[in-house]
Design a protein around this motif. Structure first.
Motif, PDB file in Angstrom:
ATOM      1  N   LEU A   1       0.802  -1.355   0.110  1.00 42.44           N
ATOM      2  CA  LEU A   1       0.028  -0.029   0.052  1.00 42.44           C
ATOM      3  C   LEU A   1       0.720   1.352   0.066  1.00 42.44           C
ATOM      4  N   MET A   2       2.039   1.422   0.854  1.00 40.77           N
ATOM      5  CA  MET A   2       2.862   2.420   1.030  1.00 40.77           C
ATOM      6  C   MET A   2       3.527   2.794  -0.506  1.00 40.77           C
ATOM      7  N   ILE A   3       3.890   1.707  -0.888  1.00 42.60           N
ATOM      8  CA  ILE A   3       4.605   1.532  -2.303  1.00 42.60           C
ATOM      9  C   ILE A   3       3.741   2.166  -3.407  1.00 42.60           C
ATOM     10  N   GLY A   4       2.264   1.652  -3.413  1.00 45.10           N
ATOM     11  CA  GLY A   4       1.271   2.052  -4.314  1.00 45.10           C
ATOM     12  C   GLY A   4       1.106   3.889  -3.989  1.00 45.10           C
ATOM     13  N   VAL A   5       1.015   4.241  -2.877  1.00 45.25           N
ATOM     14  CA  VAL A   5       0.633   5.626  -2.460  1.00 45.25           C
ATOM     15  C   VAL A   5       1.912   6.361  -3.107  1.00 45.25           C
ATOM     16  N   VAL A   6       3.143   5.838  -2.898  1.00 48.68           N
ATOM     17  CA  VAL A   6       4.458   6.874  -3.403  1.00 48.68           C
ATOM     18  C   VAL A   6       4.355   6.648  -4.791  1.00 48.68           C
ATOM     19  N   LEU A   7       3.958   5.809  -5.427  1.00 53.93           N
ATOM     20  CA  LEU A   7       4.182   5.946  -6.745  1.00 53.93           C
ATOM     21  C   LEU A   7       3.042   6.730  -7.514  1.00 53.93           C
ATOM     22  N   LEU A   8       1.833   6.602  -6.817  1.00 52.49           N
ATOM     23  CA  LEU A   8       0.681   7.532  -7.313  1.00 52.49           C
ATOM     24  C   LEU A   8       0.982   8.915  -6.954  1.00 52.49           C
ATOM     25  N   TRP A   9       1.687   9.412  -5.945  1.00 54.09           N
ATOM     26  CA  TRP A   9       1.902  10.537  -5.622  1.00 54.09           C
ATOM     27  C   TRP A   9       3.007  11.159  -6.487  1.00 54.09           C
ATOM     28  N   GLY A  10       3.876  10.386  -7.008  1.00 52.84           N
ATOM     29  CA  GLY A  10       4.767  10.856  -7.731  1.00 52.84           C
ATOM     30  C   GLY A  10       4.355  11.071  -9.209  1.00 52.84           C
ATOM     31  N   SER A  11       3.377  10.350  -9.600  1.00 52.05           N
ATOM     32  CA  SER A  11       3.023  10.304 -10.825  1.00 52.05           C
ATOM     33  C   SER A  11       2.078  11.613 -11.061  1.00 52.05           C
ATOM     34  N   VAL A  12       1.202  11.698  -9.910  1.00 50.11           N
ATOM     35  CA  VAL A  12       0.318  13.028  -9.992  1.00 50.11           C
ATOM     36  C   VAL A  12       1.263  14.309  -9.941  1.00 50.11           C
TER      37      VAL A  12
END
Length: 71
Positions: free
Chosen positions: A13-24
């Motif tokens: 979940l944390m990896i997904g959140v970081v990737l989503l935040w970076g892409s946004v």
């Protein structure tokens, strides 16, 4: 040691959140630059633009003294 160690759900979940935040963040920067129409800034300092120049002290060859010049 039997098998591989499993990745916890919170880690994924944390990896997904970081990737989503970076892409946004990247998406917003691309759209901001596209909407303003500003070309990307150059990182070279060889020829500064007139807006980047500040008041500089220069030597006037006629008076052989210091003179404040403005851009």
């Amino acid at each position: 040691m039997k098998g591989r160690k499993r990745i916890k759900r919170t880690t994924l979940l944390m990896i997904g959140v970081v990737l989503l935040w970076g892409s946004v963040a990247i998406w917003n920067e691309i759209n901001k630059n596209r909407s303003t129409g500003v070309p990307p800034r150059s990182t070279s300092a060889a020829h500064p633009s007139p807006a980047q120049k500040s008041n500089q002290t220069s030597i006037n060859s006629i008076t052989n003294g210091y003179k404040m010049s403005s851009p």
